[in-house]
Structure formats: structure tokens, C-alpha cells
Design a protein around this motif. Structure first.
Motif: not given
Length: 262
Positions: A11-18
């Protein structure tokens, strides 16, 4: 706007990318074990190994760790949290606990979901006592860059967890069943999956844009004596609607339990 994300998990990586690609934010992620450093940097995301610095050096800090890890993290970053906007996406962790550990921080709880990876997330948030209207607007700006973000009372966040937080998995299971049968009927798996996925997207858009209830939309598809009606009879016989409701309830209950153990 500088956003720090503590936690480089899914979730952290996905949110960072978004936030970086769709919202245009300057983003830093803590990746203490270094497993995702190269990947994150390739996406224009800064990487840190210091959680306290990630809080102190950014305008907003998002806590994207597992509920079991939240207490130790709060002890670590408490000194750097004064006056900061701290957003927790840890399921079940109450504002009361967060505020007790970071008494001078502006705290917001958010429950996002994994479709934010593709800019189609559904998030709900609740403000802590020190968070103001401008903080709410900033939270909406951050999470709306990857979908929708709606305010709710904190006592309803467990329900949100069961509904939209866990909900994608329920949809995936439903689609998986549809695809498996379509393959048995002769379709190749890739074609079946594309048709089923697009059907799910289209159904979602109809729910959001047609201004009709789910029951009204079912009636639009299910002509009397037709194929859809025949399929619905099977689902009704298996009490699918009640089973789905029980799944949402069970997930919400588990979210509440997670909050009590921290």
C-alpha cells in the motif's frame, strides 16, 4: 507539497507511485530494509531509512505500516510529529491512540484500498481533534489524486474497511468464478478475464453515473424469462446477497478487533 510515507509495503509503495505520477507531489518513502529502493527511485520517489526524518522533513507524513507495528513506530516518530499533519492508514488503529502518542500533531485516519494503484481507489477519512478544515482539504487532495476520498465519522471506519477496504478482494473472487466457468464453456482465459473485468468496470460506472439503485440496474439487465434471470435464480438460491453481507460484516468486525489489540 512534500509527502513522506513511512512503510514501503504494497500500500505504501502504491500510494507513493500514485501521488508522484498522478498528483505531482514530491514524495519520500522509508524503506529500511532496502527491498524497494531501486524501484521507488526509478519512479522519481526519494527513499529514506530514517522514519523520524521522514516526518520532520516533509509537510505531511502518511503512516503505512501494519497495525501490529504501529505502537513502536509512534514511539519512534513522536518527537518529530509536533505541528505536523499525520495521516494513518493502519486498519483499526483509533485516533485516540494516535493522539495519545503524538499529542501535538494534527492527525487524520484514512481507509484507502488497493485500486489506488491504478488511480481508481476509494478512501474515507476521519479527522482527529487538532485537525482543521484545511487539513481535511489536503487529505482529500492527496487521496483524490488516486480515486475518491470521502469524510465519515470515525466510528464508521470499520464499516468502510469491510466495504471498500476489503471489497476489492470480494469482487476479484466473483470475477474469478465467472472466468473459470467461461473457460469451461470454451473461451480462452485472457479473453474471459478482459470481458469480465470490463463488465465490472462498466457496472461500477453505471452505479456511479446512472442515478439508479442496484435493484433498478438489475432489472435493466434481467428481462423476464431471459438468460440473466436464469442466472440470478441460481445466485438467489445460494443466498449470495446475504453471504456477501456476512463477508462485509466479518471484515468490519475483524477491523474493530485489530483496533482493540493496539
Amino acid at each position: 507539497m512534500r509527502v513522506g510515507i513511512i512503510g514501503s509495503g504494497r500500500m505504501g509503495s502504491a500510494l507513493a507511485t500514485a501521488l508522484r505520477e498522478k498528483g505531482g507531489f514530491d514524495v519520500t518513502v522509508t524503506d529500511k530494509e532496502g527491498h524497494k529502493t531501486e524501484l521507488l527511485r526509478s519512479r522519481g520517489i526519494a527513499v529514506s531509512t530514517n522514519n523520524s526524518e521522514c516526518v520532520s522533513q516533509n509537510d505531511v507524513a502518511i503512516l503505512a505500516v501494519k497495525p501490529a507495528d504501529i505502537n513502536s513506530l509512534l514511539d519512534e516518530i513522536s518527537g518529530a510529529s509536533e505541528g505536523k499533519l499525520i495521516i494513518s492508514i493502519a486498519a483499526g488503529i483509533k485516533l485516540k491512540l494516535l493522539q495519545s502518542k503524538m499529542p501535538r500533531a494534527k492527525i487524520v485516519r484514512v481507509m484507502p484500498n488497493t485500486p489506488l494503484m491504478v488511480g481508481a481507489g476509494a478512501a474515507a477519512y476521519s479527522l482527529g481533534k487538532k485537525a482543521k478544515e484545511e487539513d481535511a482539504k489536503l487529505v482529500e487532495q492527496i487521496f483524490s489524486s488516486a480515486g475518491i476520498c470521502l469524510p465519515v465519522d470515525e466510528k464508521l471506519l470499520d464499516a468502510v474497511t469491510g466495504l471498500s477496504g476489503c471489497g476489492p478482494a470480494f469482487f476479484y473472487l466473483f470475477v474469478d468464478g465467472m472466468v473459470e466457468q467461461a473457460v469451461e464453456l470454451g473461451l480462452d482465459r485472457a479473453t474471459a478475464l478482459k470481458l469480465a473485468a470490463q463488465t465490472a468496470i462498466g457496472a461500477g460506472k453505471m452505479l456511479l453515473e446512472a442515478e439508479l439503485s442496484p435493484q433498478d440496474l438489475i432489472k435493466m439487465v434481467a428481462s423476464p424469462g431471459g438468460a440473466t434471470e436464469e442466472g440470478l435464480k441460481v445466485l438467489d438460491k445460494k443466498n449470495l446477497k446475504k453471504t456477501i453481507a456476512k463477508a462485509v460484516k466479518a471484515a468490519a468486525k475483524k477491523s474493530k478487533q485489530l483496533g482493540k489489540t493496539n
